[in-house]
Design a protein around this motif. Structure first.
Motif, PDB file in Angstrom:
ATOM      1  N   GLY A  88      65.898  30.175  27.258  1.00 34.75           N
ATOM      2  CA  GLY A  88      66.181  31.236  26.298  1.00 34.75           C
ATOM      3  C   GLY A  88      67.064  32.319  26.872  1.00 34.75           C
ATOM      4  O   GLY A  88      67.577  32.211  27.996  1.00 34.75           O
ATOM      5  N   SER A  89      67.226  33.380  26.089  1.00 31.83           N
ATOM      6  CA  SER A  89      68.125  34.477  26.457  1.00 31.83           C
ATOM      7  C   SER A  89      67.445  35.824  26.258  1.00 31.83           C
ATOM      8  O   SER A  89      66.548  35.972  25.414  1.00 31.83           O
ATOM      9  N   LEU A  90      67.886  36.790  27.053  1.00 23.03           N
ATOM     10  CA  LEU A  90      67.488  38.180  26.902  1.00 23.03           C
ATOM     11  C   LEU A  90      68.682  39.053  27.231  1.00 23.03           C
ATOM     12  O   LEU A  90      69.557  38.657  28.009  1.00 23.03           O
ATOM     13  N   ARG A  91      68.694  40.256  26.666  1.00 18.17           N
ATOM     14  CA  ARG A  91      69.738  41.223  26.995  1.00 18.17           C
ATOM     15  C   ARG A  91      69.081  42.517  27.456  1.00 18.17           C
ATOM     16  O   ARG A  91      68.316  43.129  26.697  1.00 18.17           O
ATOM     17  N   LEU A  92      69.378  42.909  28.660  1.00 20.66           N
ATOM     18  CA  LEU A  92      68.861  44.162  29.210  1.00 20.66           C
ATOM     19  C   LEU A  92      69.902  45.267  29.037  1.00 20.66           C
ATOM     20  O   LEU A  92      71.110  45.008  29.081  1.00 20.66           O
ATOM     21  N   SER A  93      69.414  46.482  28.868  1.00 23.64           N
ATOM     22  CA  SER A  93      70.278  47.651  28.787  1.00 23.64           C
ATOM     23  C   SER A  93      69.809  48.698  29.788  1.00 23.64           C
ATOM     24  O   SER A  93      68.618  48.779  30.113  1.00 23.64           O
ATOM     25  N   CYS A  94      70.738  49.498  30.256  1.00 24.15           N
ATOM     26  CA  CYS A  94      70.437  50.591  31.177  1.00 24.15           C
ATOM     27  C   CYS A  94      71.303  51.767  30.769  1.00 24.15           C
ATOM     28  O   CYS A  94      72.538  51.666  30.778  1.00 24.15           O
ATOM     29  N   TYR A 127      74.833  46.708  30.635  1.00 29.85           N
ATOM     30  CA  TYR A 127      74.082  45.614  30.019  1.00 29.85           C
ATOM     31  C   TYR A 127      74.015  44.421  30.969  1.00 29.85           C
ATOM     32  O   TYR A 127      74.860  44.259  31.840  1.00 29.85           O
ATOM     33  N   LEU A 128      73.022  43.579  30.730  1.00 28.67           N
ATOM     34  CA  LEU A 128      72.930  42.296  31.415  1.00 28.67           C
ATOM     35  C   LEU A 128      72.513  41.261  30.390  1.00 28.67           C
ATOM     36  O   LEU A 128      71.370  41.269  29.923  1.00 28.67           O
ATOM     37  N   THR A 182      62.184  46.988  34.301  1.00 31.32           N
ATOM     38  CA  THR A 182      61.704  46.326  33.084  1.00 31.32           C
ATOM     39  C   THR A 182      61.333  44.893  33.438  1.00 31.32           C
ATOM     40  O   THR A 182      62.055  44.209  34.169  1.00 31.32           O
ATOM     41  N   GLN A 183      60.189  44.466  32.951  1.00 32.76           N
ATOM     42  CA  GLN A 183      59.659  43.147  33.308  1.00 32.76           C
ATOM     43  C   GLN A 183      60.335  42.052  32.481  1.00 32.76           C
ATOM     44  O   GLN A 183      60.418  42.152  31.250  1.00 32.76           O
ATOM     45  N   VAL A 184      60.776  41.028  33.169  1.00 30.13           N
ATOM     46  CA  VAL A 184      61.289  39.817  32.524  1.00 30.13           C
ATOM     47  C   VAL A 184      60.403  38.666  32.976  1.00 30.13           C
ATOM     48  O   VAL A 184      60.260  38.420  34.182  1.00 30.13           O
ATOM     49  N   THR A 185      59.816  37.977  32.028  1.00 29.01           N
ATOM     50  CA  THR A 185      58.956  36.841  32.317  1.00 29.01           C
ATOM     51  C   THR A 185      59.472  35.621  31.580  1.00 29.01           C
ATOM     52  O   THR A 185      59.642  35.655  30.361  1.00 29.01           O
ATOM     53  N   VAL A 186      59.745  34.561  32.346  1.00 27.74           N
ATOM     54  CA  VAL A 186      60.255  33.323  31.764  1.00 27.74           C
ATOM     55  C   VAL A 186      59.184  32.255  31.926  1.00 27.74           C
ATOM     56  O   VAL A 186      58.786  31.924  33.050  1.00 27.74           O
ATOM     57  N   VAL A 241      69.473  63.571  36.201  1.00 26.21           N
ATOM     58  CA  VAL A 241      69.691  62.426  35.333  1.00 26.21           C
ATOM     59  C   VAL A 241      68.869  61.250  35.814  1.00 26.21           C
ATOM     60  O   VAL A 241      68.683  61.048  37.016  1.00 26.21           O
ATOM     61  N   GLN A 242      68.353  60.489  34.878  1.00 19.85           N
ATOM     62  CA  GLN A 242      67.617  59.272  35.189  1.00 19.85           C
ATOM     63  C   GLN A 242      68.286  58.095  34.501  1.00 19.85           C
ATOM     64  O   GLN A 242      69.066  58.258  33.566  1.00 19.85           O
ATOM     65  N   LEU A 243      67.941  56.909  34.977  1.00 18.37           N
ATOM     66  CA  LEU A 243      68.392  55.679  34.336  1.00 18.37           C
ATOM     67  C   LEU A 243      67.201  55.046  33.633  1.00 18.37           C
ATOM     68  O   LEU A 243      66.103  54.989  34.190  1.00 18.37           O
ATOM     69  N   VAL A 244      67.416  54.585  32.410  1.00 16.72           N
ATOM     70  CA  VAL A 244      66.340  54.032  31.597  1.00 16.72           C
ATOM     71  C   VAL A 244      66.714  52.616  31.181  1.00 16.72           C
ATOM     72  O   VAL A 244      67.723  52.416  30.498  1.00 16.72           O
ATOM     73  N   GLU A 245      65.889  51.652  31.613  1.00 21.41           N
ATOM     74  CA  GLU A 245      66.120  50.261  31.236  1.00 21.41           C
ATOM     75  C   GLU A 245      65.335  49.913  29.979  1.00 21.41           C
ATOM     76  O   GLU A 245      64.280  50.494  29.704  1.00 21.41           O
ATOM     77  N   SER A 246      65.828  48.910  29.267  1.00 19.22           N
ATOM     78  CA  SER A 246      65.110  48.362  28.114  1.00 19.22           C
ATOM     79  C   SER A 246      65.553  46.923  27.915  1.00 19.22           C
ATOM     80  O   SER A 246      66.557  46.482  28.480  1.00 19.22           O
ATOM     81  N   GLY A 247      64.771  46.196  27.124  1.00 18.21           N
ATOM     82  CA  GLY A 247      65.170  44.845  26.751  1.00 18.21           C
ATOM     83  C   GLY A 247      64.411  43.726  27.434  1.00 18.21           C
ATOM     84  O   GLY A 247      64.640  42.554  27.130  1.00 18.21           O
ATOM     85  N   GLY A 248      63.522  44.057  28.360  1.00 17.43           N
ATOM     86  CA  GLY A 248      62.757  43.007  29.010  1.00 17.43           C
ATOM     87  C   GLY A 248      61.734  42.402  28.060  1.00 17.43           C
ATOM     88  O   GLY A 248      61.544  42.868  26.932  1.00 17.43           O
TER      89      GLY A 248
END
Length: 122
Positions: free
Chosen positions: A16-22, A79-80, A116-120, A2-9
């Protein structure tokens, strides 16, 4: 396995706001404690927040009051929610699961997502 997959960056302006998922890459029986970590350029990876299978949360002081960690155990997803983002939140965000039950009596340990990259922008 099993692997973990992030998204949302992505790229967002300061404030502002962002929501990450794993999410787990396949169906699993259960996941113990999950967490978000981040690594900024030239810095060590640091804890952002963790959440146990029962929902107990823990946050780094730098994100308290701005970030919210949550999970949906039925979907094996974490989530984050990140609000009031600052330039110093810029980093690669990684999710982690300390223990995953992939079938009856079989566990895998310390799984990481690919990040996942988050750039502010300020």
């Amino acid at each position: 396995q099993v692997q973990l997959v992030e998204s949302g960056g992505g790229l967002v302006q300061a404030g502002g706001s962002l929501r990450l998922s794993c999410a787990a890459s396949r169906s699993v029986f259960s996941i113990n404690t999950m967490g978000w970590y981040r690594q900024a350029p030239g810095k060590q990876r640091e804890l952002v927040a963790t959440i146990t299978s029962s929902g107990t949360t823990n946050y780094a002081d730098s994100v308290k009051g701005r970030f919210t960690i949550s999970r949906d155990n039925a979907k094996n997803t974490m989530y984050l929610q990140m609000n009031s983002l600052k330039a110093e939140d810029t980093a690669i965000y990684y999710c982690n699961a300390d223990r995953i039950s992939i079938s009856f009596g079989i566990w895998v340990y310390d799984r990481w997502g690919q990040g996942t990259q988050v750039t502010v922008s300020s």
